[in-house]
Design an enzyme around this catalytic site. Structure first.
Site, PDB file in Angstrom:
ATOM      1  N   GLY A   1      -3.390  -2.704 -11.491  1.00  0.00           N
ATOM      2  CA  GLY A   1      -1.947  -2.577 -11.327  1.00  0.00           C
ATOM      3  C   GLY A   1      -1.414  -3.639 -10.373  1.00  0.00           C
ATOM      4  O   GLY A   1      -2.114  -4.581 -10.007  1.00  0.00           O
ATOM      5  N   ILE A   2      -0.168  -3.444  -9.977  1.00  0.00           N
ATOM      6  CA  ILE A   2       0.459  -4.375  -9.051  1.00  0.00           C
ATOM      7  C   ILE A   2       0.136  -3.917  -7.630  1.00  0.00           C
ATOM      8  O   ILE A   2      -0.225  -2.765  -7.415  1.00  0.00           O
ATOM      9  CB  ILE A   2       1.985  -4.414  -9.295  1.00  0.00           C
ATOM     10  CG1 ILE A   2       2.602  -5.656  -8.684  1.00  0.00           C
ATOM     11  CG2 ILE A   2       2.659  -3.141  -8.818  1.00  0.00           C
ATOM     12  CD1 ILE A   2       4.001  -5.938  -9.167  1.00  0.00           C
ATOM     13  N   GLY A   3       0.232  -4.828  -6.675  1.00  0.00           N
ATOM     14  CA  GLY A   3       0.124  -4.395  -5.290  1.00  0.00           C
ATOM     15  C   GLY A   3      -0.959  -5.104  -4.524  1.00  0.00           C
ATOM     16  O   GLY A   3      -1.663  -5.972  -5.039  1.00  0.00           O
ATOM     17  N   ALA A   4      -1.068  -4.709  -3.273  1.00  0.00           N
ATOM     18  CA  ALA A   4      -1.933  -5.420  -2.342  1.00  0.00           C
ATOM     19  C   ALA A   4      -3.413  -5.263  -2.676  1.00  0.00           C
ATOM     20  O   ALA A   4      -4.186  -6.213  -2.556  1.00  0.00           O
ATOM     21  CB  ALA A   4      -1.657  -4.917  -0.936  1.00  0.00           C
ATOM     22  N   ILE A   5      -3.834  -4.067  -3.120  1.00  0.00           N
ATOM     23  CA  ILE A   5      -5.265  -3.855  -3.358  1.00  0.00           C
ATOM     24  C   ILE A   5      -5.753  -4.706  -4.546  1.00  0.00           C
ATOM     25  O   ILE A   5      -6.725  -5.459  -4.397  1.00  0.00           O
ATOM     26  CB  ILE A   5      -5.622  -2.353  -3.495  1.00  0.00           C
ATOM     27  CG1 ILE A   5      -5.368  -1.666  -2.146  1.00  0.00           C
ATOM     28  CG2 ILE A   5      -7.060  -2.157  -3.959  1.00  0.00           C
ATOM     29  CD1 ILE A   5      -5.540  -0.175  -2.145  1.00  0.00           C
TER      30      ILE A   5
ATOM     31  N   GLU B   1      -2.514  -3.045 -18.400  1.00  0.00           N
ATOM     32  CA  GLU B   1      -1.118  -2.669 -18.649  1.00  0.00           C
ATOM     33  C   GLU B   1      -0.235  -3.824 -18.179  1.00  0.00           C
ATOM     34  O   GLU B   1       0.726  -4.191 -18.819  1.00  0.00           O
ATOM     35  CB  GLU B   1      -0.882  -1.414 -17.826  1.00  0.00           C
ATOM     36  CG  GLU B   1       0.477  -0.850 -17.824  1.00  0.00           C
ATOM     37  CD  GLU B   1       0.438   0.434 -17.020  1.00  0.00           C
ATOM     38  OE1 GLU B   1      -0.450   1.280 -17.284  1.00  0.00           O
ATOM     39  OE2 GLU B   1       1.280   0.611 -16.142  1.00  0.00           O
TER      40      GLU B   1
ATOM     41  N   GLY C   1       0.067   4.379 -16.633  1.00  0.00           N
ATOM     42  CA  GLY C   1      -1.089   4.175 -17.509  1.00  0.00           C
ATOM     43  C   GLY C   1      -2.394   4.570 -16.856  1.00  0.00           C
ATOM     44  O   GLY C   1      -3.460   4.185 -17.327  1.00  0.00           O
TER      45      GLY C   1
HETATM   46  N1  COA Z   1       1.228  11.736   2.061  1.00  0.00           N
HETATM   47  C1  COA Z   1       2.457  11.341   2.460  1.00  0.00           C
HETATM   48  N2  COA Z   1       2.964  10.117   2.190  1.00  0.00           N
HETATM   49  C2  COA Z   1       2.194   9.275   1.487  1.00  0.00           C
HETATM   50  C3  COA Z   1       0.900   9.624   1.035  1.00  0.00           C
HETATM   51  C4  COA Z   1       0.417  10.926   1.357  1.00  0.00           C
HETATM   52  N3  COA Z   1      -0.794  11.336   0.945  1.00  0.00           N
HETATM   53  N4  COA Z   1       0.362   8.588   0.380  1.00  0.00           N
HETATM   54  C5  COA Z   1       1.274   7.603   0.415  1.00  0.00           C
HETATM   55  N5  COA Z   1       2.378   8.025   1.062  1.00  0.00           N
HETATM   56  C6  COA Z   1       3.598   7.233   1.316  1.00  0.00           C
HETATM   57  C7  COA Z   1       3.269   5.961   2.066  1.00  0.00           C
HETATM   58  O1  COA Z   1       3.366   6.180   3.461  1.00  0.00           O
HETATM   59  C8  COA Z   1       4.345   5.022   1.554  1.00  0.00           C
HETATM   60  O2  COA Z   1       5.556   5.346   2.243  1.00  0.00           O
HETATM   61  P1  COA Z   1       6.690   4.225   2.539  1.00  0.00           P
HETATM   62  O3  COA Z   1       7.241   3.866   1.182  1.00  0.00           O
HETATM   63  O4  COA Z   1       7.658   4.966   3.394  1.00  0.00           O
HETATM   64  O5  COA Z   1       5.989   3.091   3.215  1.00  0.00           O
HETATM   65  C9  COA Z   1       4.519   5.445   0.111  1.00  0.00           C
HETATM   66  O6  COA Z   1       4.063   6.801   0.034  1.00  0.00           O
HETATM   67  C10 COA Z   1       3.734   4.614  -0.895  1.00  0.00           C
HETATM   68  O7  COA Z   1       2.382   4.613  -0.557  1.00  0.00           O
HETATM   69  P2  COA Z   1       1.455   3.374  -0.877  1.00  0.00           P
HETATM   70  O8  COA Z   1       0.060   3.733  -0.503  1.00  0.00           O
HETATM   71  O9  COA Z   1       2.037   2.124  -0.293  1.00  0.00           O
HETATM   72  O10 COA Z   1       1.605   3.311  -2.468  1.00  0.00           O
HETATM   73  P3  COA Z   1       1.378   2.097  -3.451  1.00  0.00           P
HETATM   74  O11 COA Z   1       2.576   1.237  -3.488  1.00  0.00           O
HETATM   75  O12 COA Z   1       0.050   1.469  -3.205  1.00  0.00           O
HETATM   76  O13 COA Z   1       1.357   2.880  -4.854  1.00  0.00           O
HETATM   77  C11 COA Z   1       0.807   4.676  -6.320  1.00  0.00           C
HETATM   78  C12 COA Z   1       0.389   3.886  -5.081  1.00  0.00           C
HETATM   79  C13 COA Z   1      -0.248   5.749  -6.549  1.00  0.00           C
HETATM   80  C14 COA Z   1       2.161   5.331  -6.111  1.00  0.00           C
HETATM   81  C15 COA Z   1       0.867   3.688  -7.543  1.00  0.00           C
HETATM   82  O14 COA Z   1      -0.372   3.102  -7.741  1.00  0.00           O
HETATM   83  C16 COA Z   1       1.288   4.414  -8.809  1.00  0.00           C
HETATM   84  O15 COA Z   1       2.460   4.550  -9.058  1.00  0.00           O
HETATM   85  N6  COA Z   1       0.312   4.920  -9.623  1.00  0.00           N
HETATM   86  C17 COA Z   1       0.584   5.714 -10.808  1.00  0.00           C
HETATM   87  C18 COA Z   1       0.680   4.911 -12.053  1.00  0.00           C
HETATM   88  C19 COA Z   1      -0.547   4.107 -12.358  1.00  0.00           C
HETATM   89  O16 COA Z   1      -1.600   4.292 -11.803  1.00  0.00           O
HETATM   90  N7  COA Z   1      -0.404   3.176 -13.290  1.00  0.00           N
HETATM   91  C20 COA Z   1      -1.468   2.297 -13.744  1.00  0.00           C
HETATM   92  C21 COA Z   1      -1.483   0.958 -13.055  1.00  0.00           C
HETATM   93  S1  COA Z   1      -0.062  -0.082 -13.362  1.00  0.00           S
END
Ligand code: COA
Length: 436
Positions: free
Chosen positions: A212-216, A235, A333
């Site tokens: 996916g998108i993002g830092a990891i 995707e 996805g």
């Molecule tokens: N409890 C409370 N808050 C939480 C939390 C938890 N367990 N986990 C994360 N958060 C908060 C973070 O503090 C952050 O808050 P902020 O926006 O105020 O900074 C926010 O939620 C986002 O967390 P982060 O870890 O930065 O998320 P991310 O940008 O790395 O996205 C998903 C992670 C899971 C949301 C993202 O991968 C996703 O939408 N996945 C579902 C769809 C998918 O997997 N598609 C396939 C790949 S494209």
């Protein structure tokens, strides 16, 4: 070729009437001039109950704002940051659906589309335009809508795969030359680098990557420079893949289907990424029914699917769409690819996430927060990675899983998690033999 007559966005959106459903092209090719013109009509109260549908749009949009109550109702397939507050407050709504099946909702008539608003490349000499960086469920909307309105924009890359449509499929044309929405790769933190390192160790030569998108994902990609013969069936992908293509690390040689080609259904990144897909036969921008179809994904060898999570419990249930009851994103996805990777020969479904949030809350919890949705079930999970290591939960018992998951939790939270596991599983929990 039909003679194209261009009209203004204001004129074009006049086709929308009360009770219609409007599908919006998504991500980088969000059709902003049409959205603005539509919102203007909404402000003038020229219609009511217009449903807006899309996977997710990028950039500022107004249609989900409280001022449009009773005028627009957003039914997104994914909750992006530009409508998150409004969705959490109930002004906008979300349809939980596997990304693979978003197109099916449209094609099979579960959600009737009246108007599709898209943004395309300039027509070639045969009258074909490209949907550019997003094919996703939009091709289905183009096929099924009563009226298709397209903005012709020279900045939309001429991408191939399923992206090419003929201008005869378009009813109304507008022009624009604004830049597409971009996302520059952000900095990679120490935590992301550690997670990236563990994930990169799991990626074998000849693997087919989904990320996916993002830092990891970006961090992982920076560590794959010495790998060989990687492929992409994803995707989406972003800028991080480009250096690996330049170096010949990503060449798709080992893929069984679409050999030598990179497959995605949408892209988001810098202008450099959009230039890379322009006129590039090595990239297939495909319908989401192909890119995300489990049995298609599984055909490639060593599919390595790298996805993230908001929370995971000590038995391996993954929440990726909400923080408690508050919707943050969507199913997307994730299951399509975890399942596809699991069924692929030598495949590795991976969930990679930091052990704690940026506010220090443990993302590994004894139980999911009430209201949190299980996006991926215990049975879907194989590898889990945090900055403290990588564990494989596939085929492991509940108690084994708890031990493995806790072993890569943040050290400050391990004791309380261990206590919770002890309360859940009883005294036996502490006497299980360690790692096999
Ligand atoms: N409890 C409370 N808050 C939480 C939390 C938890 N367990 N986990 C994360 N958060 C908060 C973070 O503090 C952050 O808050 P902020 O926006 O105020 O900074 C926010 O939620 C986002 O967390 P982060 O870890 O930065 O998320 P991310 O940008 O790395 O996205 C998903 C992670 C899971 C949301 C993202 O991968 C996703 O939408 N996945 C579902 C769809 C998918 O997997 N598609 C396939 C790949 S494209």
């Amino acid at each position: 070729m039909k003679n194209i007559k261009f009209i203004t966005p204001q004129e074009a959106v006049k086709v929308v009437k009360s009770n219609d459903r409007v599908h919006m092209h998504s991500v980088a090719v969000t059709p902003h001039p049409l959205i603005k013109a539509l919102c203007e009509r909404g402000r003038n109260k020229e219609f009511r109950n217009v449903r807006i549908q899309h996977i997710h749009t990028e950039g500022e949009v107004d249609y989900a704002n409280p001022e449009f109550e009773g005028i627009f109702q957003l039914e997104s397939f994914f909750v992006a940051h530009n409508v998150r507050k409004q969705t959490q407050a109930g002004y906008a709504d979300y349809i939980p659906v596997f990304l693979q099946e978003t197109q099916r909702l449209i094609r099979e008539g579960y959600l009737k589309v009246n108007v599709a608003m898209i943004q395309v490349s300039v027509p070639d000499k045969f009258g074909y335009v490209s949907l550019g960086t997003s094919v996703d469920a939009t091709l289905a909307a183009v096929e099924k809508a009563d009226t298709v309105i397209a903005i012709v924009n020279p900045n939309v890359p001429r991408a191939f795969g399923d992206a090419m449509i003929h201008i005869n499929e378009i009813d109304l044309f507008c022009e624009d030359d604004s830049e597409l929405v971009t996302a520059e790769p952000g900095p990679i933190s120490d935590t992301d680098r550690k997670i990236g390192g563990y994930v990169a160790e799991l990626v074998e030569d000849g693997a087919t990557l989904q990320m996916g998108i993002g830092a990891i994902p970006n961090a992982v990609l920076t560590m794959l420079g010495n790998h060989k013969d990687l492929g992409v069936h994803s995707e989406m992908f972003a800028d991080g893949i480009l250096p690996l293509v330049d170096k010949g690390v990503v060449n798709g040689k080992n893929k069984k289907i679409d050999k030598g080609k990179m497959v995605a259904t949408f892209l988001m990144g810098s202008k450099k990424l959009y230039d890379f897909v322009d006129d590039n036969p090595g990239v297939l921008m495909n319908d989401v029914r192909y890119s995300n179809r489990v049995n298609v994904i599984a055909k490639n060898p060593k599919v390595t699917a790298i996805n993230s999570a908001l929370q995971i419990d000590i038995t391996g249930q993954v929440c990726a769409d909400s923080i408690g009851t508050k919707f943050y994103s969507g199913v997307g996805g994730q299951i399509d690819f975890l399942r596809g990777a699991s069924l692929s020969r030598g495949g590795k479904p991976i969930i990679a996430m930091p052990s704690v949030t940026n506010k220090g809350i443990s993302k590994i919890a004894p139980i999911l927060t009430p209201g949190a949705g299980v996006v991926s079930t215990r049975a879907n999970i194989h590898w889990l990675v945090t900055e403290y290591g990588a564990v494989n939960l596939y085929g492991r018992t509940l108690q084994d899983r708890a031990k493995l998951i806790i072993s890569i939790a943040h050290p400050e939270h391990q004791e309380e998690l261990d206590k919770a596991a002890f309360e859940r599983f009883g005294p036996h929990f502490h006497f299980i033999w360690d790692e096999q």
